[in-house]
Write a protein that holds these residues in place. Structure first.
Motif, mmCIF file in Angstrom:
data_model
loop_
_atom_site.group_PDB
_atom_site.id
_atom_site.type_symbol
_atom_site.label_atom_id
_atom_site.label_comp_id
_atom_site.label_asym_id
_atom_site.label_seq_id
_atom_site.Cartn_x
_atom_site.Cartn_y
_atom_site.Cartn_z
ATOM 1 N N PHE A 124 -7.343 -4.720 4.590
ATOM 2 C CA PHE A 124 -5.947 -4.363 4.754
ATOM 3 C C PHE A 124 -5.620 -4.498 6.243
ATOM 4 O O PHE A 124 -6.491 -4.837 7.043
ATOM 5 C CB PHE A 124 -5.711 -2.936 4.259
ATOM 6 N N GLU A 125 -4.389 -4.240 6.610
ATOM 7 C CA GLU A 125 -4.047 -4.379 8.022
ATOM 8 C C GLU A 125 -4.774 -3.315 8.855
ATOM 9 O O GLU A 125 -5.141 -2.263 8.337
ATOM 10 C CB GLU A 125 -2.537 -4.305 8.226
ATOM 11 N N PRO A 126 -5.007 -3.574 10.153
ATOM 12 C CA PRO A 126 -5.693 -2.600 11.008
ATOM 13 C C PRO A 126 -4.942 -1.264 11.051
ATOM 14 O O PRO A 126 -3.719 -1.220 10.905
ATOM 15 C CB PRO A 126 -5.679 -3.266 12.387
ATOM 16 N N VAL A 127 -5.701 -0.195 11.245
ATOM 17 C CA VAL A 127 -5.120 1.154 11.213
ATOM 18 C C VAL A 127 -5.276 1.908 12.528
ATOM 19 O O VAL A 127 -4.883 3.072 12.618
ATOM 20 C CB VAL A 127 -5.752 2.007 10.088
ATOM 21 N N GLY A 128 -5.826 1.262 13.552
ATOM 22 C CA GLY A 128 -6.109 1.953 14.811
ATOM 23 C C GLY A 128 -4.911 2.624 15.442
ATOM 24 O O GLY A 128 -5.059 3.610 16.163
ATOM 25 N N HIS A 129 -3.713 2.145 15.185
ATOM 26 C CA HIS A 129 -2.498 2.715 15.774
ATOM 27 C C HIS A 129 -1.958 3.912 14.974
ATOM 28 O O HIS A 129 -1.051 4.598 15.433
ATOM 29 C CB HIS A 129 -1.411 1.633 15.880
ATOM 30 N N LEU A 130 -2.520 4.151 13.802
ATOM 31 C CA LEU A 130 -2.073 5.270 12.959
ATOM 32 C C LEU A 130 -2.963 6.482 13.178
ATOM 33 O O LEU A 130 -4.125 6.350 13.555
ATOM 34 C CB LEU A 130 -2.103 4.857 11.489
ATOM 35 N N PRO A 131 -2.432 7.696 12.934
ATOM 36 C CA PRO A 131 -3.251 8.891 13.117
ATOM 37 C C PRO A 131 -4.416 8.942 12.122
ATOM 38 O O PRO A 131 -4.294 8.472 10.993
ATOM 39 C CB PRO A 131 -2.271 10.046 12.890
ATOM 40 N N GLN A 132 -5.504 9.518 12.569
ATOM 41 C CA GLN A 132 -6.660 9.702 11.691
ATOM 42 C C GLN A 132 -6.448 10.924 10.822
ATOM 43 O O GLN A 132 -5.680 11.794 11.194
ATOM 44 C CB GLN A 132 -7.927 9.848 12.529
ATOM 45 N N PRO A 133 -7.069 11.033 9.676
ATOM 46 C CA PRO A 133 -8.095 10.146 9.146
ATOM 47 C C PRO A 133 -7.471 8.854 8.611
ATOM 48 O O PRO A 133 -6.367 8.851 8.087
ATOM 49 C CB PRO A 133 -8.729 10.962 8.021
ATOM 50 N N TRP A 134 -8.202 7.772 8.752
ATOM 51 C CA TRP A 134 -7.746 6.455 8.304
ATOM 52 C C TRP A 134 -8.079 6.304 6.831
ATOM 53 O O TRP A 134 -9.108 5.766 6.444
ATOM 54 C CB TRP A 134 -8.395 5.350 9.129
ATOM 55 N N GLN A 135 -7.181 6.797 5.998
ATOM 56 C CA GLN A 135 -7.402 6.750 4.550
ATOM 57 C C GLN A 135 -6.073 6.883 3.824
ATOM 58 O O GLN A 135 -5.091 7.357 4.387
ATOM 59 C CB GLN A 135 -8.342 7.864 4.112
ATOM 60 N N PHE A 136 -6.081 6.437 2.586
ATOM 61 C CA PHE A 136 -4.924 6.637 1.719
ATOM 62 C C PHE A 136 -5.430 6.797 0.297
ATOM 63 O O PHE A 136 -6.542 6.392 -0.036
ATOM 64 C CB PHE A 136 -3.908 5.476 1.825
ATOM 65 N N ASN A 137 -4.623 7.433 -0.537
ATOM 66 C CA ASN A 137 -4.941 7.618 -1.948
ATOM 67 C C ASN A 137 -4.074 6.685 -2.778
ATOM 68 O O ASN A 137 -2.925 6.436 -2.430
ATOM 69 C CB ASN A 137 -4.672 9.057 -2.391
ATOM 70 N N GLU A 138 -4.640 6.210 -3.872
ATOM 71 C CA GLU A 138 -3.856 5.403 -4.803
ATOM 72 C C GLU A 138 -4.206 5.798 -6.227
ATOM 73 O O GLU A 138 -5.366 6.049 -6.542
ATOM 74 C CB GLU A 138 -4.088 3.913 -4.591
ATOM 75 N N THR A 139 -3.173 5.855 -7.059
ATOM 76 C CA THR A 139 -3.309 6.185 -8.470
ATOM 77 C C THR A 139 -3.063 4.931 -9.285
ATOM 78 O O THR A 139 -2.030 4.276 -9.130
ATOM 79 C CB THR A 139 -2.293 7.282 -8.857
ATOM 80 N N PHE A 140 -4.021 4.595 -10.127
ATOM 81 C CA PHE A 140 -3.928 3.431 -11.000
ATOM 82 C C PHE A 140 -3.502 3.912 -12.385
ATOM 83 O O PHE A 140 -4.135 4.805 -12.953
ATOM 84 C CB PHE A 140 -5.283 2.718 -11.082
ATOM 85 N N LEU A 141 -2.431 3.347 -12.902
ATOM 86 C CA LEU A 141 -1.867 3.738 -14.194
ATOM 87 C C LEU A 141 -2.166 2.625 -15.196
ATOM 88 O O LEU A 141 -1.538 1.560 -15.155
ATOM 89 C CB LEU A 141 -0.356 3.953 -14.045
ATOM 90 N N TYR A 142 -3.140 2.856 -16.065
ATOM 91 C CA TYR A 142 -3.589 1.834 -17.015
ATOM 92 C C TYR A 142 -2.917 1.992 -18.373
ATOM 93 O O TYR A 142 -2.826 3.102 -18.901
ATOM 94 C CB TYR A 142 -5.111 1.910 -17.206
ATOM 95 N N ASN A 143 -2.506 0.852 -18.937
ATOM 96 C CA ASN A 143 -1.949 0.839 -20.289
ATOM 97 C C ASN A 143 -3.056 0.566 -21.314
ATOM 98 O O ASN A 143 -4.237 0.455 -20.941
ATOM 99 C CB ASN A 143 -0.792 -0.168 -20.401
ATOM 100 N N ASP A 144 -2.704 0.422 -22.572
ATOM 101 C CA ASP A 144 -3.695 0.202 -23.631
ATOM 102 C C ASP A 144 -4.413 -1.141 -23.509
ATOM 103 O O ASP A 144 -5.500 -1.313 -24.059
ATOM 104 C CB ASP A 144 -3.040 0.307 -25.010
ATOM 105 N N ASP A 145 -3.834 -2.099 -22.804
ATOM 106 C CA ASP A 145 -4.463 -3.403 -22.600
ATOM 107 C C ASP A 145 -5.383 -3.402 -21.370
ATOM 108 O O ASP A 145 -5.870 -4.460 -20.968
ATOM 109 C CB ASP A 145 -3.401 -4.493 -22.419
ATOM 110 N N LEU A 146 -5.582 -2.223 -20.763
ATOM 111 C CA LEU A 146 -6.381 -2.057 -19.548
ATOM 112 C C LEU A 146 -5.845 -2.893 -18.386
ATOM 113 O O LEU A 146 -6.588 -3.470 -17.604
ATOM 114 C CB LEU A 146 -7.860 -2.348 -19.803
ATOM 115 N N LYS A 147 -4.537 -2.922 -18.294
ATOM 116 C CA LYS A 147 -3.840 -3.515 -17.155
ATOM 117 C C LYS A 147 -3.171 -2.360 -16.422
ATOM 118 O O LYS A 147 -2.810 -1.357 -17.022
ATOM 119 C CB LYS A 147 -2.828 -4.549 -17.611
ATOM 120 N N PHE A 148 -3.009 -2.495 -15.097
ATOM 121 C CA PHE A 148 -2.514 -1.365 -14.318
ATOM 122 C C PHE A 148 -1.218 -1.634 -13.587
ATOM 123 O O PHE A 148 -0.849 -2.767 -13.318
ATOM 124 C CB PHE A 148 -3.582 -0.881 -13.326
#
Length: 157
Positions: A124-148
């Motif tokens: 992903f793009e560099p994060v050095g200019h953003l405050p630490q901690p350098w992390q983000f959360n993501e939620t994957f929403l899967y349907n019955d076909d196992l696509k998100f």
């Protein structure tokens, strides 16, 4: 919508409970030349100004690099699986570690599928200019076909 109320309340509780972090593993090795070319092509508009902007760009990148695994349109009720992942990053935007914040009971294989989608989108793009901690959360929403769909994009205005 019944799911939306439950999901919003559950998400708030999950975020409140996930304040602690474990030890950071060693960084991944990525070819600097290949990484810089990939990052420049994926982020032509300059660095993100905030973590919200960064998370939106990361979500778009995950979605764009996994077209065969995504779906568009309204979310089904109920969803088949909802893994939640925390992506820890190195200064240069490479993935340091992926933590599972929510392991779904239904279709647990979607956790590994989601991790592969994140790794495919990295770096992903560099994060050095953003405050630490350098992390983000993501939620994957899967349907019955196992696509998100990604929660970040599904909730975007």
């Amino acid at each position: 919508m019944r799911f939306t109320r439950w999901f919003t309340a559950g998400w708030a509780a999950l975020l409140a409970a996930c304040g602690s972090q474990g030890p950071a593993p060693s960084p991944a090795v990525v070819s600097p030349g290949a990484q810089q070319a990939t990052v420049a092509a994926a982020h032509p508009t300059g660095p993100s100004r905030s973590w919200d902007d960064y998370k939106m760009r990361a979500a778009r990148r995950i979605h764009e690099t996994s077209p065969a695994e995504t779906f568009a349109g309204p979310l089904p009720d109920p969803l088949r699986s909802i893994p939640v992942l925390q992506v820890q990053l190195n200064h240069d935007g490479s993935v340091r570690h992926i933590n599972v914040l929510r392991m779904p009971r239904q279709s647990p294989e979607t956790v590994e599928m989601a991790m592969r989608a994140i790794r495919r989108a990295a770096p992903f793009e560099p994060v050095g200019h953003l405050p630490q901690p350098w992390q983000f959360n993501e939620t994957f929403l899967y349907n019955d076909d196992l696509k998100f769909q990604l929660r970040t994009l599904a909730e975007a205005p």
